[in-house]
Design an enzyme around this catalytic site. Structure first.
Site, PDB file in Angstrom:
ATOM      1  N   GLU A 108       0.860  -1.194   0.000  1.00 44.00           N
ATOM      2  CA  GLU A 108       0.000   0.000   0.000  1.00 44.00           C
ATOM      3  C   GLU A 108       0.892   1.239   0.000  1.00 44.00           C
ATOM      4  OE1 GLU A 108      -3.315   0.996  -0.202  1.00 44.00           O
ATOM      5  OE2 GLU A 108      -2.390   2.958   0.084  1.00 44.00           O
ATOM      6  N   ASP A 136       5.303   2.215  -3.287  1.00 45.33           N
ATOM      7  CA  ASP A 136       4.625   2.363  -4.563  1.00 45.33           C
ATOM      8  C   ASP A 136       4.911   1.108  -5.384  1.00 45.33           C
ATOM      9  OD1 ASP A 136       3.854   3.030  -7.210  1.00 45.33           O
ATOM     10  OD2 ASP A 136       4.057   5.148  -6.714  1.00 45.33           O
ATOM     11  N   ASP A 185      -7.210   2.228  -8.197  1.00 50.46           N
ATOM     12  CA  ASP A 185      -7.521   3.608  -8.613  1.00 50.46           C
ATOM     13  C   ASP A 185      -7.659   3.674 -10.139  1.00 50.46           C
ATOM     14  OD1 ASP A 185      -7.405   4.418  -5.989  1.00 50.46           O
ATOM     15  OD2 ASP A 185      -5.286   4.978  -6.087  1.00 50.46           O
ATOM     16  N   LYS A 229      -7.608  10.037 -16.501  1.00 51.37           N
ATOM     17  CA  LYS A 229      -7.008  10.779 -17.623  1.00 51.37           C
ATOM     18  C   LYS A 229      -6.136   9.846 -18.463  1.00 51.37           C
ATOM     19  CE  LYS A 229      -7.048  15.296 -15.529  1.00 51.37           C
ATOM     20  NZ  LYS A 229      -6.478  15.950 -14.363  1.00 51.37           N
ATOM     21  N   ASP A 247     -15.601  -2.040  -9.468  1.00 49.69           N
ATOM     22  CA  ASP A 247     -16.960  -1.602  -9.804  1.00 49.69           C
ATOM     23  C   ASP A 247     -16.921  -0.773 -11.083  1.00 49.69           C
ATOM     24  OD1 ASP A 247     -15.406   0.343  -8.262  1.00 49.69           O
ATOM     25  OD2 ASP A 247     -17.112   1.655  -8.706  1.00 49.69           O
ATOM     26  N   GLU A 280     -13.147  -3.622   1.517  1.00 51.28           N
ATOM     27  CA  GLU A 280     -13.924  -2.479   2.021  1.00 51.28           C
ATOM     28  C   GLU A 280     -14.691  -1.798   0.877  1.00 51.28           C
ATOM     29  OE1 GLU A 280     -10.802  -3.013   3.268  1.00 51.28           O
ATOM     30  OE2 GLU A 280     -10.995  -2.878   5.452  1.00 51.28           O
ATOM     31  N   TYR A 281     -14.008  -1.538  -0.233  1.00 52.54           N
ATOM     32  CA  TYR A 281     -14.667  -0.859  -1.358  1.00 52.54           C
ATOM     33  C   TYR A 281     -15.761  -1.726  -1.968  1.00 52.54           C
ATOM     34  CZ  TYR A 281     -11.870   3.384  -1.788  1.00 52.54           C
ATOM     35  OH  TYR A 281     -11.301   4.618  -1.574  1.00 52.54           O
ATOM     36  N   GLU A 282     -15.519  -3.020  -1.994  1.00 47.82           N
ATOM     37  CA  GLU A 282     -16.512  -3.936  -2.578  1.00 47.82           C
ATOM     38  C   GLU A 282     -17.810  -3.907  -1.770  1.00 47.82           C
ATOM     39  OE1 GLU A 282     -14.845  -7.727  -3.318  1.00 47.82           O
ATOM     40  OE2 GLU A 282     -16.699  -8.598  -4.091  1.00 47.82           O
TER      41      GLU A 282
HETATM   42  N1  SAM Z   1      -8.163  -2.614  -2.183  1.00 49.83           N
HETATM   43  C1  SAM Z   1      -8.901  -1.780  -1.235  1.00 49.83           C
HETATM   44  C2  SAM Z   1     -10.371  -2.086  -1.320  1.00 49.83           C
HETATM   45  O1  SAM Z   1     -10.781  -2.718  -2.311  1.00 49.83           O
HETATM   46  O2  SAM Z   1     -11.111  -1.728  -0.403  1.00 49.83           O
HETATM   47  C3  SAM Z   1      -8.602  -0.296  -1.449  1.00 49.83           C
HETATM   48  C4  SAM Z   1      -9.077   0.287  -2.746  1.00 49.83           C
HETATM   49  S1  SAM Z   1      -8.569   1.988  -2.971  1.00 49.83           S
HETATM   50  C5  SAM Z   1      -9.617   2.591  -4.199  1.00 49.83           C
HETATM   51  C6  SAM Z   1      -7.040   1.801  -3.858  1.00 49.83           C
HETATM   52  C7  SAM Z   1      -5.840   1.680  -2.948  1.00 49.83           C
HETATM   53  O3  SAM Z   1      -4.695   1.372  -3.729  1.00 49.83           O
HETATM   54  C8  SAM Z   1      -5.535   2.955  -2.184  1.00 49.83           C
HETATM   55  O4  SAM Z   1      -5.377   2.672  -0.814  1.00 49.83           O
HETATM   56  C9  SAM Z   1      -4.234   3.448  -2.826  1.00 49.83           C
HETATM   57  O5  SAM Z   1      -3.413   4.172  -1.932  1.00 49.83           O
HETATM   58  C10 SAM Z   1      -3.587   2.155  -3.282  1.00 49.83           C
HETATM   59  N2  SAM Z   1      -2.667   2.304  -4.419  1.00 49.83           N
HETATM   60  C11 SAM Z   1      -2.947   2.911  -5.590  1.00 49.83           C
HETATM   61  N3  SAM Z   1      -1.882   2.896  -6.403  1.00 49.83           N
HETATM   62  C12 SAM Z   1      -0.900   2.248  -5.724  1.00 49.83           C
HETATM   63  C13 SAM Z   1       0.445   1.922  -6.035  1.00 49.83           C
HETATM   64  N4  SAM Z   1       1.006   2.265  -7.194  1.00 49.83           N
HETATM   65  N5  SAM Z   1       1.161   1.248  -5.114  1.00 49.83           N
HETATM   66  C14 SAM Z   1       0.614   0.909  -3.922  1.00 49.83           C
HETATM   67  N6  SAM Z   1      -0.658   1.206  -3.567  1.00 49.83           N
HETATM   68  C15 SAM Z   1      -1.404   1.864  -4.455  1.00 49.83           C
END
Ligand code: SAM
Length: 211
Positions: A68, A95, A117, A121, A153, A192-194
């Site tokens: 994360e 990252d 995410d 864009k 989603d 959580e998002y699901e």
């Molecule tokens: N997977 C979780 C869920 O389904 O509930 C969280 C979904 S949230 C929309 C996306 C997560 O991915 C965020 O916490 C974000 O910080 C992380 N994330 C996005 N790009 C990332 C990257 N390149 N490396 C590590 N984490 C990343």
């Protein structure tokens, strides 16, 4: 007391027994790190950790690593793990762009991407975790018959991802546009998002990709 109330998120993470602070040092040695020969599965963008901690509790003979980018979110996953004390899960704040510095060729057995995410864009397309650039990275760390499982989603991101799987030279093993009403839902663990999106009635898409 909750971890995030004690001190700054980064400091709390650095001191947690459940985070790996110098993950590059374990490259090629993750099995020794876990102290067993069990498979190692990754979740990228693990967020608050519901999916991965539940999976780890159900599968003690598999090792799990949650990646994360943000400590503020990852702290919530660490709080869950502090209660559960599972021996088969750790977290890395990093990252995912740099995963090849952390995992060796074929070291990972499976990769989960949940509600990644969308980066809407076009000029940010290569940041999407299902872009061809990311599949090239997964190609380097995933065992030969390993799989990538992706749920979202977001139909636009999902359609993009289906195309990128093919562009990357991978195969689609399974696809559904309504996971919760399909036979792919058996054993599904909701993130959580699901939970949030499916409560609102949005259908969940899922694909499984391999080479
Ligand atoms: N997977 C979780 C869920 O389904 O509930 C969280 C979904 S949230 C929309 C996306 C997560 O991915 C965020 O916490 C974000 O910080 C992380 N994330 C996005 N790009 C990332 C990257 N390149 N490396 C590590 N984490 C990343």
């Amino acid at each position: 007391m909750r971890l995030r109330n004690i001190r700054g998120a980064r400091e709390a993470m650095a001191e947690s027994d459940f985070t790996v602070n110098e993950p590059e040092e374990n490259k090629g040695r993750w099995r020794q790190f876990f102290g067993n020969g069990n498979p190692i599965q990754l979740e990228i963008g693990t967020g608050k950790g519901r999916f991965l901690t539940t999976l780890a509790a159900e599968n003690p003979a598999v090792n799990y690593i949650g990646i994360e980018k943000y400590s503020s979110v990852l702290l919530r996953a660490l709080e869950k793990q502090q209660e559960l004390q599972l021996p088969n899960i750790v977290f890395i704040r990093m990252d995912a762009e740099h995963i090849e510095d952390v995992f060796d060729r074929g070291e990972i057995d499976k990769i989960y991407l949940n509600f990644s995410d969308p980066w809407p864009k076009e000029r940010h397309a290569k940041r999407r975790l299902t872009s061809r650039q990311y599949f090239a990275r997964y190609n380097n760390i995933l065992r030969k018959d390993g799989t990538v499982e992706f749920k979202t989603d977001n139909r636009v991101l999902f359609d993009f991802s289906v195309e990128e799987v093919k562009e990357a030279g991978w195969k689609l093993d399974a696809v559904t546009y309504d996971l919760h009403n399909s036979d792919m839902n058996e054993g599904n663990i909701m993130s959580e998002y699901e939970i949030r999106f499916s409560r609102g009635g949005t259908p969940i898409n899922k694909l499984i990709a391999s080479r």
